[in-house]
Write a protein that holds these residues in place. Structure first.
Motif, PDB file in Angstrom:
ATOM      1  N   ALA A  60       0.814  -1.242   0.158  1.00 23.74           N
ATOM      2  CA  ALA A  60       0.104   0.038   0.168  1.00 23.74           C
ATOM      3  C   ALA A  60       0.522   1.194   0.262  1.00 23.74           C
ATOM      4  O   ALA A  60       0.194   2.065   0.162  1.00 23.74           O
ATOM      5  N   ILE A  61       2.164   1.077  -0.166  1.00 24.50           N
ATOM      6  CA  ILE A  61       2.827   3.011   0.446  1.00 24.50           C
ATOM      7  C   ILE A  61       3.947   2.191  -1.189  1.00 24.50           C
ATOM      8  O   ILE A  61       4.542   1.549  -1.008  1.00 24.50           O
ATOM      9  N   SER A  62       3.560   3.344  -1.569  1.00 20.57           N
ATOM     10  CA  SER A  62       4.782   4.354  -2.445  1.00 20.57           C
ATOM     11  C   SER A  62       5.331   5.354  -2.506  1.00 20.57           C
ATOM     12  O   SER A  62       4.966   5.828  -1.128  1.00 20.57           O
ATOM     13  N   TYR A  63       5.895   5.875  -3.236  1.00 26.40           N
ATOM     14  CA  TYR A  63       6.784   7.289  -2.709  1.00 26.40           C
ATOM     15  C   TYR A  63       6.305   8.041  -4.176  1.00 26.40           C
ATOM     16  O   TYR A  63       6.292   8.023  -5.137  1.00 26.40           O
ATOM     17  N   GLY A  64       5.920   9.034  -3.513  1.00 22.26           N
ATOM     18  CA  GLY A  64       6.288  10.542  -4.485  1.00 22.26           C
ATOM     19  C   GLY A  64       7.061  11.177  -4.498  1.00 22.26           C
ATOM     20  O   GLY A  64       8.260  11.472  -3.850  1.00 22.26           O
ATOM     21  N   GLY A  65       7.303  12.203  -5.368  1.00 23.25           N
ATOM     22  CA  GLY A  65       8.715  13.519  -5.580  1.00 23.25           C
ATOM     23  C   GLY A  65       9.138  13.439  -6.567  1.00 23.25           C
ATOM     24  O   GLY A  65       9.138  12.000  -7.534  1.00 23.25           O
ATOM     25  N   ALA A  66      10.086  13.917  -6.603  1.00 23.00           N
ATOM     26  CA  ALA A  66      10.694  14.075  -7.981  1.00 23.00           C
ATOM     27  C   ALA A  66      11.980  12.815  -8.206  1.00 23.00           C
ATOM     28  O   ALA A  66      12.181  12.284  -9.051  1.00 23.00           O
ATOM     29  N   TYR A  67      13.078  12.079  -6.943  1.00 26.65           N
ATOM     30  CA  TYR A  67      13.853  11.014  -6.875  1.00 26.65           C
ATOM     31  C   TYR A  67      12.336   9.981  -6.800  1.00 26.65           C
ATOM     32  O   TYR A  67      13.369   9.038  -6.939  1.00 26.65           O
ATOM     33  N   ALA A  68      11.477   9.350  -6.748  1.00 29.42           N
ATOM     34  CA  ALA A  68      10.621   8.578  -6.233  1.00 29.42           C
ATOM     35  C   ALA A  68      10.486   7.900  -8.938  1.00 29.42           C
ATOM     36  O   ALA A  68      10.099   8.686  -9.280  1.00 29.42           O
ATOM     37  N   THR A  69      10.761   6.490  -8.091  1.00 27.26           N
ATOM     38  CA  THR A  69      10.621   5.646  -9.248  1.00 27.26           C
ATOM     39  C   THR A  69       9.913   4.932  -8.417  1.00 27.26           C
ATOM     40  O   THR A  69       9.020   4.136  -7.648  1.00 27.26           O
TER      41      THR A  69
END
Ligand code: SF4
Ligand code: SF4
Length: 69
Positions: A60-69
């Motif tokens: 259920a967890i992903s990552y956001g922002g410019a570095y996130a893949t």
């Protein structure tokens, strides 16, 4: 939100087990109304992935922002 890396919770997959809230030592995640909330994205450590790999068994967890893949 200027931070380049912070967790995003998919509430369709989240079971509200709150393991991620217990896991993160950086005060990023808090419980609110029985569910995890990303309260302080600016305190998240770039590329950590701790809550994704160490706490959440439900994808259920992903990552956001410019570095996130
Ligand atoms: S990625 Fe690391 S610092 Fe960021 S919320 Fe998850 S456990 Fe906390
Ligand atoms: S560990 Fe995963 S399933 Fe459990 S509360 Fe956090 S995001 Fe939801």
């Amino acid at each position: 939100m200027s931070k380049n890396w912070y967790p995003i919770i998919n509430y369709k997959k989240c079971t509200k087990c709150l393991e991620c809230v217990k896991f993160c030592p950086h005060d990023v995640l808090f419980e609110e109304d029985g569910k995890p909330v990303v309260k302080n994205p600016n305190l998240c450590v770039d590329y950590c992935r701790g809550c994704q790999k160490g706490a959440c068994d439900f994808g259920a967890i992903s990552y956001g922002g410019a570095y996130a893949t």
